[in-house]
Design a protein around this motif. Structure first.
Motif, mmCIF file in Angstrom:
data_model
loop_
_atom_site.group_PDB
_atom_site.id
_atom_site.type_symbol
_atom_site.label_atom_id
_atom_site.label_comp_id
_atom_site.label_asym_id
_atom_site.label_seq_id
_atom_site.Cartn_x
_atom_site.Cartn_y
_atom_site.Cartn_z
ATOM 1 N N VAL A 195 0.873 -1.171 0.000
ATOM 2 C CA VAL A 195 0.000 0.000 0.000
ATOM 3 C C VAL A 195 0.908 1.218 0.000
ATOM 4 O O VAL A 195 1.876 1.284 0.775
ATOM 5 N N MET A 196 0.620 2.151 -0.881
ATOM 6 C CA MET A 196 1.459 3.351 -1.014
ATOM 7 C C MET A 196 0.585 4.594 -1.008
ATOM 8 O O MET A 196 -0.438 4.646 -1.692
ATOM 9 N N THR A 197 0.996 5.567 -0.226
ATOM 10 C CA THR A 197 0.341 6.870 -0.223
ATOM 11 C C THR A 197 1.346 7.919 -0.663
ATOM 12 O O THR A 197 2.505 7.893 -0.233
ATOM 13 N N ALA A 198 0.906 8.829 -1.520
ATOM 14 C CA ALA A 198 1.785 9.902 -1.987
ATOM 15 C C ALA A 198 0.954 11.139 -2.283
ATOM 16 O O ALA A 198 -0.210 11.035 -2.688
ATOM 17 N N ASN A 199 1.563 12.304 -2.083
ATOM 18 C CA ASN A 199 0.848 13.523 -2.443
ATOM 19 C C ASN A 199 1.044 13.820 -3.929
ATOM 20 O O ASN A 199 1.895 13.225 -4.596
ATOM 21 N N LEU A 200 0.240 14.740 -4.447
ATOM 22 C CA LEU A 200 0.243 14.995 -5.885
ATOM 23 C C LEU A 200 1.597 15.492 -6.376
ATOM 24 O O LEU A 200 2.074 15.067 -7.439
ATOM 25 N N THR A 201 2.232 16.366 -5.630
ATOM 26 C CA THR A 201 3.538 16.884 -6.041
ATOM 27 C C THR A 201 4.565 15.757 -6.131
ATOM 28 O O THR A 201 5.350 15.684 -7.079
ATOM 29 N N ALA A 202 4.554 14.857 -5.141
ATOM 30 C CA ALA A 202 5.491 13.732 -5.140
ATOM 31 C C ALA A 202 5.224 12.803 -6.322
ATOM 32 O O ALA A 202 6.159 12.304 -6.963
ATOM 33 N N LEU A 203 3.963 12.570 -6.640
ATOM 34 C CA LEU A 203 3.625 11.698 -7.767
ATOM 35 C C LEU A 203 4.058 12.304 -9.095
ATOM 36 O O LEU A 203 4.528 11.592 -9.987
ATOM 37 N N LEU A 204 3.925 13.607 -9.226
ATOM 38 C CA LEU A 204 4.374 14.270 -10.456
ATOM 39 C C LEU A 204 5.889 14.165 -10.604
ATOM 40 O O LEU A 204 6.410 13.937 -11.702
ATOM 41 N N SER A 205 6.608 14.311 -9.494
ATOM 42 C CA SER A 205 8.060 14.170 -9.520
ATOM 43 C C SER A 205 8.454 12.742 -9.894
ATOM 44 O O SER A 205 9.347 12.523 -10.726
ATOM 45 N N PHE A 206 7.784 11.768 -9.295
ATOM 46 C CA PHE A 206 8.038 10.358 -9.616
ATOM 47 C C PHE A 206 7.787 10.098 -11.097
ATOM 48 O O PHE A 206 8.619 9.484 -11.780
ATOM 49 N N TYR A 207 6.662 10.571 -11.588
ATOM 50 C CA TYR A 207 6.306 10.326 -12.982
ATOM 51 C C TYR A 207 7.316 10.948 -13.934
ATOM 52 O O TYR A 207 7.670 10.348 -14.961
ATOM 53 N N SER A 208 7.807 12.113 -13.596
ATOM 54 C CA SER A 208 8.766 12.792 -14.480
ATOM 55 C C SER A 208 10.049 11.986 -14.653
ATOM 56 O O SER A 208 10.718 12.085 -15.685
ATOM 57 N N LYS A 209 10.390 11.174 -13.660
ATOM 58 C CA LYS A 209 11.627 10.393 -13.694
ATOM 59 C C LYS A 209 11.420 8.964 -14.199
ATOM 60 O O LYS A 209 12.363 8.323 -14.672
ATOM 61 N N ARG A 210 10.200 8.454 -14.081
ATOM 62 C CA ARG A 210 9.958 7.033 -14.371
ATOM 63 C C ARG A 210 9.012 6.789 -15.542
ATOM 64 O O ARG A 210 8.715 5.631 -15.855
ATOM 65 N N LYS A 211 8.567 7.844 -16.193
ATOM 66 C CA LYS A 211 7.652 7.647 -17.314
ATOM 67 C C LYS A 211 8.401 7.047 -18.509
ATOM 68 O O LYS A 211 9.642 7.104 -18.585
ATOM 69 N N PRO A 212 7.665 6.469 -19.463
ATOM 70 C CA PRO A 212 8.321 5.914 -20.658
ATOM 71 C C PRO A 212 9.164 6.968 -21.365
ATOM 72 O O PRO A 212 8.795 8.139 -21.429
ATOM 73 N N GLY A 213 10.314 6.520 -21.858
ATOM 74 C CA GLY A 213 11.205 7.424 -22.573
ATOM 75 C C GLY A 213 12.296 8.019 -21.713
ATOM 76 O O GLY A 213 13.177 8.712 -22.220
ATOM 77 N N LYS A 214 12.262 7.732 -20.404
ATOM 78 C CA LYS A 214 13.275 8.276 -19.492
ATOM 79 C C LYS A 214 14.361 7.255 -19.159
ATOM 80 O O LYS A 214 15.228 7.534 -18.327
ATOM 81 N N GLY A 215 14.317 6.086 -19.791
ATOM 82 C CA GLY A 215 15.355 5.088 -19.568
ATOM 83 C C GLY A 215 15.119 4.189 -18.372
ATOM 84 O O GLY A 215 15.983 3.385 -18.028
ATOM 85 N N ALA A 216 13.950 4.315 -17.733
ATOM 86 C CA ALA A 216 13.646 3.460 -16.585
ATOM 87 C C ALA A 216 13.281 2.058 -17.055
ATOM 88 O O ALA A 216 12.900 1.843 -18.209
ATOM 89 N N GLN A 217 13.392 1.087 -16.144
ATOM 90 C CA GLN A 217 13.064 -0.294 -16.476
ATOM 91 C C GLN A 217 11.568 -0.408 -16.779
ATOM 92 O O GLN A 217 10.739 0.320 -16.222
ATOM 93 N N LYS A 218 11.213 -1.342 -17.647
ATOM 94 C CA LYS A 218 9.847 -1.447 -18.155
ATOM 95 C C LYS A 218 8.813 -1.567 -17.039
ATOM 96 O O LYS A 218 7.747 -0.927 -17.087
ATOM 97 N N GLU A 219 9.107 -2.379 -16.035
ATOM 98 C CA GLU A 219 8.116 -2.617 -14.992
ATOM 99 C C GLU A 219 7.745 -1.342 -14.258
ATOM 100 O O GLU A 219 6.574 -1.076 -13.981
ATOM 101 N N ILE A 220 8.730 -0.508 -13.959
ATOM 102 C CA ILE A 220 8.421 0.708 -13.206
ATOM 103 C C ILE A 220 7.792 1.773 -14.097
ATOM 104 O O ILE A 220 7.024 2.614 -13.628
ATOM 105 N N THR A 221 8.081 1.745 -15.405
ATOM 106 C CA THR A 221 7.371 2.669 -16.299
ATOM 107 C C THR A 221 5.895 2.274 -16.392
ATOM 108 O O THR A 221 5.023 3.150 -16.484
ATOM 109 N N GLU A 222 5.625 0.975 -16.342
ATOM 110 C CA GLU A 222 4.234 0.523 -16.345
ATOM 111 C C GLU A 222 3.530 0.952 -15.062
ATOM 112 O O GLU A 222 2.348 1.349 -15.093
ATOM 113 N N LEU A 223 4.246 0.907 -13.946
ATOM 114 C CA LEU A 223 3.670 1.393 -12.688
ATOM 115 C C LEU A 223 3.392 2.891 -12.766
ATOM 116 O O LEU A 223 2.329 3.358 -12.338
#
Length: 245
Positions: A195-223
């Motif tokens: 179970v994970m809780t995150a605020n909107l600002t933290a989620l946007l920061s996470f997404y900016s680093k782990r979204k497709p095209g940023k070189g992250a591993q496939k599983e975490i880009t899917e997350l």
């Protein structure tokens, strides 16, 4: 992988009822998302002489009831949110949080995910207390194959390694080794739930680093994409921010 939104920040009944003629009606008819009302309250508190409990009642009609003065889409509230995002005053979006059930992800992903600490909270299935033996309630550990193990020969080697890890775990347990020590032979591919809780600002920061095209591993880009979908389904006005990070 299964990702489901369990809860997100909502307005209290007392806050909604203090302005029956405006806020309650707009929220009830989904003309205003509750997160938008929270965001407006937090943002305008920084700049307004009005009290936080008065912001939406006294300023809501102005911001939610008129077109964006910057010529962009939506209301003037949307214009304000865009301005806050562009000026990086996103601490005001930390008041909006989301709690997710995340199931069937690898311990590899977990190690990557928990590097994102600011604004995140995690409760993770324990390999110490949840026994992973073939004869235990769980029926042996599940695993997640990396996306790039996709040819038959490599897949066969990978599956054999998982089966061997299960056998070694079972052998250790049969020799009286505790679950907390036997888990040392379990692989990074072993699946877990959290179970994970995150605020909107933290989620946007996470997404900016782990979204497709940023070189992250496939599983975490899917997350990252799954979390984005859940947030946007609950608070559609946030979609523009995920598009821009």
């Amino acid at each position: 992988m299964n990702v489901q939104l369990i809860a997100h920040t909502q307005l209290s009944a007392d806050f909604l009822s203090q302005d029956d003629e405006y806020l309650y009606d707009k929220v009830f008819h989904e003309e205003i998302a509750e997160g938008q009302a929270i965001a407006l309250t937090a943002i305008r508190t920084c700049y307004s002489a009005n009290k936080p409990t008065e912001i939406v009642a006294k300023e809501g009609a102005k911001y939610f009831g008129s077109k964006a003065s910057d010529g962009g889409t939506g209301t003037d509230a949307d214009r304000l949110f865009r301005h806050i995002f562009a000026s990086k005053h996103t601490s005001t979006l930390e008041h909006i949080s989301f709690t997710f059930a995340i199931e069937g992800v690898s311990r590899t992903l977990l190690a990557q995910l928990t590097r994102h600490r600011a604004g995140f909270s995690f409760s993770v299935q324990s390999q110490r207390y949840v026994r992973m033996g073939s004869d235990d309630k769980i029926g042996g550990f599940d695993y997640v194959a990396p996306g790039k193990i996709d040819d038959p020969e490599a897949e066969a080697v990978f599956i054999a390694a998982m089966q061997d890890a299960q056998r070694k775990y079972d052998e250790l347990r049969s020799l009286g080794v505790s679950a907390e020590d036997a888990r040392a032979v379990l692989p990074n591919a072993a699946a877990t739930n959290l179970v994970m809780t995150a605020n909107l600002t933290a989620l946007l920061s996470f997404y900016s680093k782990r979204k497709p095209g940023k070189g992250a591993q496939k599983e975490i880009t899917e997350l990252a994409e799954a979390l984005r979908r859940e947030v946007v389904d609950a608070e559609p006005w946030t979609d523009q921010f995920f598009e821009e990070v």
